[in-house]
Motif scaffolding. Structure first.
Motif, PDB file in Angstrom:
ATOM      1  N   PHE A   1       0.829  -1.200   0.000  1.00  0.00           N
ATOM      2  CA  PHE A   1       0.000   0.000   0.000  1.00  0.00           C
ATOM      3  C   PHE A   1       0.868   1.257   0.000  1.00  0.00           C
ATOM      4  CE2 PHE A   1      -2.813   3.083   2.263  1.00  0.00           C
ATOM      5  CZ  PHE A   1      -3.866   3.093   1.354  1.00  0.00           C
TER       6      PHE A   1
ATOM      7  N   ARG B   1       2.373   1.852  -3.364  1.00  0.00           N
ATOM      8  CA  ARG B   1       1.335   2.333  -4.288  1.00  0.00           C
ATOM      9  C   ARG B   1       1.088   3.834  -4.089  1.00  0.00           C
ATOM     10  NH1 ARG B   1      -2.459   4.574  -7.237  1.00  0.00           N
ATOM     11  NH2 ARG B   1      -4.614   4.315  -6.604  1.00  0.00           N
TER      12      ARG B   1
ATOM     13  N   SER C   1     -10.417  -1.552   1.279  1.00  0.00           N
ATOM     14  CA  SER C   1     -10.263  -2.815   0.572  1.00  0.00           C
ATOM     15  C   SER C   1      -8.957  -3.510   0.946  1.00  0.00           C
ATOM     16  CB  SER C   1     -10.294  -2.562  -0.939  1.00  0.00           C
ATOM     17  OG  SER C   1     -10.048  -3.739  -1.661  1.00  0.00           O
ATOM     18  N   THR C   2      -7.888  -2.720   1.063  1.00  0.00           N
ATOM     19  CA  THR C   2      -6.577  -3.285   1.398  1.00  0.00           C
ATOM     20  C   THR C   2      -6.554  -3.839   2.818  1.00  0.00           C
ATOM     21  OG1 THR C   2      -5.476  -1.734  -0.090  1.00  0.00           O
ATOM     22  CG2 THR C   2      -4.109  -2.781   1.600  1.00  0.00           C
TER      23      THR C   2
ATOM     24  N   TRP D   1     -10.149  10.400  -2.175  1.00  0.00           N
ATOM     25  CA  TRP D   1      -9.592   9.629  -3.290  1.00  0.00           C
ATOM     26  C   TRP D   1      -9.154   8.234  -2.848  1.00  0.00           C
ATOM     27  CZ3 TRP D   1      -4.046   8.787  -3.285  1.00  0.00           C
ATOM     28  CH2 TRP D   1      -3.608   7.979  -4.343  1.00  0.00           C
ATOM     29  N   LEU D   2      -8.531   8.132  -1.692  1.00  0.00           N
ATOM     30  CA  LEU D   2      -7.814   6.910  -1.318  1.00  0.00           C
ATOM     31  C   LEU D   2      -8.582   5.969  -0.400  1.00  0.00           C
ATOM     32  CD1 LEU D   2      -5.056   5.459  -1.579  1.00  0.00           C
ATOM     33  CD2 LEU D   2      -4.271   6.774   0.410  1.00  0.00           C
ATOM     34  N   TYR D   3      -9.626   6.446   0.277  1.00  0.00           N
ATOM     35  CA  TYR D   3     -10.155   5.649   1.389  1.00  0.00           C
ATOM     36  C   TYR D   3     -10.807   4.343   0.957  1.00  0.00           C
ATOM     37  CZ  TYR D   3     -11.971   4.444   5.932  1.00  0.00           C
ATOM     38  OH  TYR D   3     -12.214   3.796   7.117  1.00  0.00           O
ATOM     39  N   ALA D   4     -11.497   4.315  -0.171  1.00  0.00           N
ATOM     40  CA  ALA D   4     -12.111   3.056  -0.610  1.00  0.00           C
ATOM     41  C   ALA D   4     -11.038   1.988  -0.815  1.00  0.00           C
ATOM     42  CB  ALA D   4     -12.907   3.275  -1.895  1.00  0.00           C
ATOM     43  N   GLU D   5      -9.911   2.380  -1.405  1.00  0.00           N
ATOM     44  CA  GLU D   5      -8.809   1.431  -1.597  1.00  0.00           C
ATOM     45  C   GLU D   5      -8.192   1.038  -0.255  1.00  0.00           C
ATOM     46  OE1 GLU D   5      -4.453   1.198  -3.820  1.00  0.00           O
ATOM     47  OE2 GLU D   5      -5.938   2.687  -4.471  1.00  0.00           O
ATOM     48  N   THR D   6      -8.140   1.977   0.672  1.00  0.00           N
ATOM     49  CA  THR D   6      -7.617   1.686   2.008  1.00  0.00           C
ATOM     50  C   THR D   6      -8.479   0.634   2.692  1.00  0.00           C
ATOM     51  OG1 THR D   6      -6.888   3.995   2.160  1.00  0.00           O
ATOM     52  CG2 THR D   6      -6.895   2.710   4.195  1.00  0.00           C
TER      53      THR D   6
END
Length: 506
Positions: free
Chosen positions: A217, A220, A326-327, A319-324
């Protein structure tokens, strides 16, 4: 200055050769901090010492100094900020300072600091300051001597001469006034937050976060904001740092904690900010002033800007929280964005500087500024240091450490001989807020850019206003040129208040 081209080229060749030797020493030290076997430490100290001594001899040779003086004396119609004039001016300044240091002293400092970092690392792991104290005492003695020698004929104190290596022309009196004013404003802000009606839930950041997932993460995110992995890499160490080993070889290092998510991520953003500055310098001038950073205060402004003004902003996390999530599922599945954003902007006095929040961070620096100045002045002994450290923390932050590892042993700087470095962190925080305010005015909808994951416009603005100039301007001149006003604390205090007041409701 109408430069004598052949003389100028000769000076540049010698400076580049010295930079090459220095980069070899830096590579050896990077290896020491990342993967060197413990038993190799003693020989590594000799290797690094030889490289640094060789570089010092090149930078202090008589012929080299005569050539620089000849170039300095030549009349010129060129701008004082041109690449050629800046090269001569800054190399001559370096030569005048370096000539005051005997090669033997440079070797002794190099050996003492390589061994000192090894001693510090072991002492920190063992939570035993006494084991590190002899190495620290030796380093302080050597750095005090270096400071005294460099201060001769300048009107500076030994400590100011040491600061000059990191923040040219910095003076204790001026810094003390700036820092005292900042302390007053920060103390008032922290008091308001402590008594605010809303407080964040930081326990959500202490859940079990897989370290392998954190590594991927962090890489990325570093790439997304602009760190070029074709010209750099990300590794791990006991204390995060950034080092450049060549014009296309920038190394950033961080550390991860399984039960504290911000450590790795914000450590990576911080070091990526340093790295992007290094990658933004002009490679054709590597080893010469137009291709090197102007000061560590400006260097820190780049790391703190990406860590705090960008990385702790709500648009960034939109911007980043959905990916956070998910990770790090299922750890963050039940946590709303606003809750997470509030948690990463917690203001709470804490022991560890590199993990401190924006509002209390500078108080950590002010403590170190006072302590290291007294160590060099000789008014504070190494044996008194742990107690004085805890006393300062109790007085300034209302807390004290129960362990040496979380107290006086937490930073690598003094073991590396970096006395005079700490003040640059606060200068960097001031410049970061001021530069970011100017960038927002010129770029327009920065929030919209961040929410779409578009960071190139900000990076390009920094490239044009800070990075590409190298050391052709002073740090103060860069800030003035980019923002239209002298460096001040007003932007930082306003930035913190605007961010924290709606969160805490005070």
């Amino acid at each position: 200055m109408t430069l004598h081209q052949s003389v100028f080229e000769s000076v540049c060749r010698q400076a580049r050769e010295a930079a090459l030797l220095t980069s070899i020493a830096d590579t050896l030290e990077w290896d020491e901090r990342t993967g060197m076997p413990l038993a190799a430490g003693e020989y590594r100290a000799e290797q690094v010492s030889m490289m640094r001594a060789s570089a010092h001899r090149l930078r202090t040779s008589g012929q080299y100094g005569e050539q620089l003086q000849q170039l300095s004396d030549t009349a010129s119609d060129e701008s004082v900020h041109s690449d050629t004039v800046a090269t001569v001016r800054e190399l001559h300044r370096d030569w005048q300072r370096d000539c005051k240091l005997p090669t033997e002293l440079v070797e002794q400092i190099s050996q003492a600091t390589v061994r000192g970092q090894q001693s510090w690392d072991a002492a920190r792991k063992a939570n035993d300051f006494a084991a590190f104290a002899p190495a620290l005492s030796k380093i302080i003695d050597l750095k005090r001597e270096a400071g005294q020698r460099m201060a001769e004929g300048t009107g500076r104190s030994a400590y100011e001469a040491l600061m000059d290596e990191y923040e040219p022309d910095a003076r204790v009196e001026s810094l003390t006034q700036t820092f005292d004013d900042l302390r007053t404003s920060l103390t008032k802000l922290i008091h308001s937050i402590r008594n605010a009606p809303r407080q964040p839930n930081v326990d959500i950041l202490k859940r079990d976060f897989c370290v392998d997932a954190q590594r991927q993460f962090s890489r990325r995110v570093a790439a997304a904001v602009g760190f070029d992995f074709a010209r750099g890499r990300l590794d791990e160490t006991s204390h995060p740092f950034c080092t450049t080993l060549g014009p296309n070889d920038c190394r950033i290092l961080t550390r991860y904690q399984r039960n504290w998510l911000p450590a790795g991520l914000f450590g990576t953003l911080h070091e990526a900010g340093h790295g992007m500055y290094e990658q933004g310098l002009r490679t054709e001038w590597f080893g010469l002033p137009p291709g090197r950073y102007v000061s560590l205060g400006i260097h820190e402004s780049q790391s703190r800007l990406w860590e705090n003004q960008v990385g702790r902003s709500l648009p960034f996390w939109r911007w980043l929280y959905a990916e956070t999530q998910s990770t790090f599922s299922p750890q963050l599945d039940d946590i709303e964005l606003d809750t997470f954003h509030f948690a990463i902007n917690q203001v709470q006095p804490s022991l560890i500087r590199v993990e401190a929040d924006e509002a209390t961070y500078n108080l950590h620096i002010l403590i170190r500024f006072e302590l290291e100045r007294r160590l060099i002045e000789g008014t504070l002994s190494v044996n008194e240091l742990p107690d004085e450290w805890n006393s300062q923390y109790q007085s300034c932050l209302g807390i004290h450490s129960e362990t040496d590892a979380d107290g006086v042993l937490q930073d690598v700087h003094w073991s590396a001989g970096l006395f005079g470095y700490f003040p640059t962190y606060t200068l960097g925080n001031l410049a970061a807020a001021q530069l970011f305010d100017a960038a927002k005015k010129q770029l327009g909808d920065v929030d919209g850019l961040f929410q779409r994951g578009e960071f190139q416009p900000l990076l390009e603005w920094l490239r044009q206003n800070v990075h590409r100039h190298g050391a052709c301007y002073t740090g103060e001149q860069l800030v003035q040129n980019a923002t239209g006003e002298p460096l001040s604390a007003d932007h930082l205090i306003r930035d913190l208040t605007d961010k924290l007041q709606p969160l805490y409701g005070f």
